[in-house]
Scaffold this motif. Sequence first.
Motif, short mmCIF file in Angstrom:
data_model
loop_
_atom_site.label_atom_id
_atom_site.label_comp_id
_atom_site.label_asym_id
_atom_site.label_seq_id
_atom_site.Cartn_x
_atom_site.Cartn_y
_atom_site.Cartn_z
N THR A 1 53.39 -9.05 -16.87
CA THR A 1 54.21 -9.63 -16.46
C THR A 1 52.42 -10.47 -14.84
O THR A 1 53.15 -12.04 -15.05
CB THR A 1 55.04 -8.93 -15.63
N LEU A 2 52.09 -9.97 -15.39
CA LEU A 2 51.03 -10.49 -14.26
C LEU A 2 50.14 -11.36 -14.52
O LEU A 2 49.83 -12.38 -14.19
CB LEU A 2 49.82 -9.31 -14.10
N TRP A 3 49.87 -11.20 -17.01
CA TRP A 3 49.35 -12.09 -17.26
C TRP A 3 49.74 -13.94 -17.00
O TRP A 3 49.72 -14.38 -17.05
CB TRP A 3 49.27 -11.96 -18.55
N LEU A 4 51.42 -13.52 -17.47
CA LEU A 4 52.09 -15.09 -17.46
C LEU A 4 51.93 -15.00 -16.12
O LEU A 4 51.90 -16.69 -14.87
CB LEU A 4 54.28 -14.67 -17.24
N VAL A 5 52.00 -14.87 -14.96
CA VAL A 5 51.63 -15.42 -13.14
C VAL A 5 50.73 -16.00 -13.52
O VAL A 5 50.48 -17.11 -12.31
CB VAL A 5 51.58 -14.22 -12.36
N VAL A 6 49.78 -15.49 -13.30
CA VAL A 6 48.21 -15.68 -13.66
C VAL A 6 48.35 -17.27 -14.37
O VAL A 6 48.30 -18.46 -13.29
CB VAL A 6 47.64 -15.42 -14.32
N VAL A 7 48.65 -17.73 -15.61
CA VAL A 7 47.97 -18.27 -16.78
C VAL A 7 49.32 -19.37 -16.39
O VAL A 7 49.15 -20.43 -16.56
CB VAL A 7 48.63 -17.68 -17.76
N MET A 8 50.71 -18.96 -15.80
CA MET A 8 51.46 -19.88 -16.39
C MET A 8 51.94 -20.69 -14.82
O MET A 8 51.61 -22.08 -15.40
CB MET A 8 52.93 -18.96 -16.58
N VAL A 9 52.30 -19.70 -13.82
CA VAL A 9 51.79 -20.77 -12.81
C VAL A 9 50.53 -21.60 -12.69
O VAL A 9 50.60 -22.97 -12.11
CB VAL A 9 51.80 -18.87 -11.80
N ALA A 10 49.15 -21.01 -13.28
CA ALA A 10 47.96 -21.97 -12.75
C ALA A 10 48.04 -23.27 -13.65
O ALA A 10 48.73 -24.36 -13.20
CB ALA A 10 47.35 -21.56 -13.30
N LEU A 11 49.13 -23.16 -15.49
CA LEU A 11 48.92 -24.46 -16.25
C LEU A 11 49.95 -25.15 -15.48
O LEU A 11 50.03 -26.09 -15.70
CB LEU A 11 48.92 -23.58 -17.64
N ARG A 12 51.26 -24.48 -15.20
CA ARG A 12 52.41 -25.18 -14.83
C ARG A 12 51.91 -26.28 -13.75
O ARG A 12 52.17 -27.11 -13.38
CB ARG A 12 53.98 -24.50 -14.24
N VAL A 13 51.13 -25.49 -12.71
CA VAL A 13 51.18 -26.74 -11.17
C VAL A 13 49.83 -27.68 -11.96
O VAL A 13 50.00 -28.63 -11.30
CB VAL A 13 50.24 -25.98 -10.23
N ILE A 14 48.53 -27.33 -12.94
CA ILE A 14 47.75 -28.07 -13.41
C ILE A 14 48.74 -29.38 -14.51
O ILE A 14 47.96 -31.15 -13.38
CB ILE A 14 46.56 -27.57 -14.29
N PHE A 15 49.74 -28.95 -14.89
CA PHE A 15 50.26 -30.09 -15.96
C PHE A 15 50.69 -31.13 -14.57
O PHE A 15 51.28 -32.28 -15.10
CB PHE A 15 50.74 -29.18 -16.65
N GLY A 16 51.78 -29.98 -13.94
CA GLY A 16 52.89 -31.26 -13.44
C GLY A 16 52.12 -32.24 -11.95
O GLY A 16 52.50 -33.28 -11.97
#
Length: 311
Positions: free
Chosen positions: A76-91
């Motif tokens: 869960t924490l891995w997804l929070v860090v990686v997924m949120v960061a990449l979604r913000v950068i890509f968006g």
Amino acid sequence: MALTLSNPARRRLRTLGFLSPWLIGFSVFFAYPLIATVYFSFMHYNQIQKPDFVGLRNWKYVFEQMPLFGPALWNTLWLVVVMVALRVIFGLSLGLLITKIKTGAGFFRTAFYLPYLAPPVAATVAFVFLLNPSTGPVNEVLGHLGITGPNWFNDAAWAKPSLVMLSLWGIGDLMVIFMAALLDVPREQYEAAELDGAGAWSKFRYVTWPSITPIVMFAVVTGVVQTMQYYTQALVAGKIASGVSIGPGSVIQPGYPDHSTLTVPQLVYSMGFQNFNTGAACVLSLVLFAIAMAVTMLLMRKRSGLLAAED
């Protein structure tokens, strides 16, 4: 004798009347569930028999004896860090790109936004079939290019990155939010920066970024809260990739392969509605709530968070 109220009392009642919809919603959908969760975390309750007070036994079981709590929390924490960061950068990158396009901006905006409208279950099923290591078109294309494709959702090392790719495919919501923020930046500030000889990076750093920082904070905070509740996509992807038939009454352990896609919300559902261990499920829910609150407070702090300090 009729009851008369003073002006201050009338104002308080009037204010309470205007606040009553929010107070009712807060009490029913937040305060009561939170209090009940704390209460049941100290109880042995199987949803059939009367709750029995057991003190800290549920807490000790979760933190000391539950073997899947550590992997689920890490995922869960891995997804929070990686997924949120990449979604913000890509968006943000897509928003910048489309706002700079002179022709065809409407087409690209629609093309990038459409995947977000797909239902989560349908999008996950389609994505798993696209990344099927044997028959999926992605690995076939990679094979024609001389690249051996990974096993994606069937490989513990690639399962979480595959979920991140799925989330980036549906990045249209953040793209639209960032586009609105970027188009709202005053053009006069860009013109003034150009007169001062600022390049593209300097204009983004000193003009664009300060203007969109509140929107970035909104995207990060909401992304953290949503990812802390990540359940549907991980569960569906694991079930489809495992090849196990799903029928009425079937119980399938989540987290395939090798618990690599197991998240804390999945563990909450498994403990509460499959094993009927309501106390342990409430403890897990409170852990999620505490982590989400701590991260949100950290992000919203002045200077150390995304919000700039006021002079």
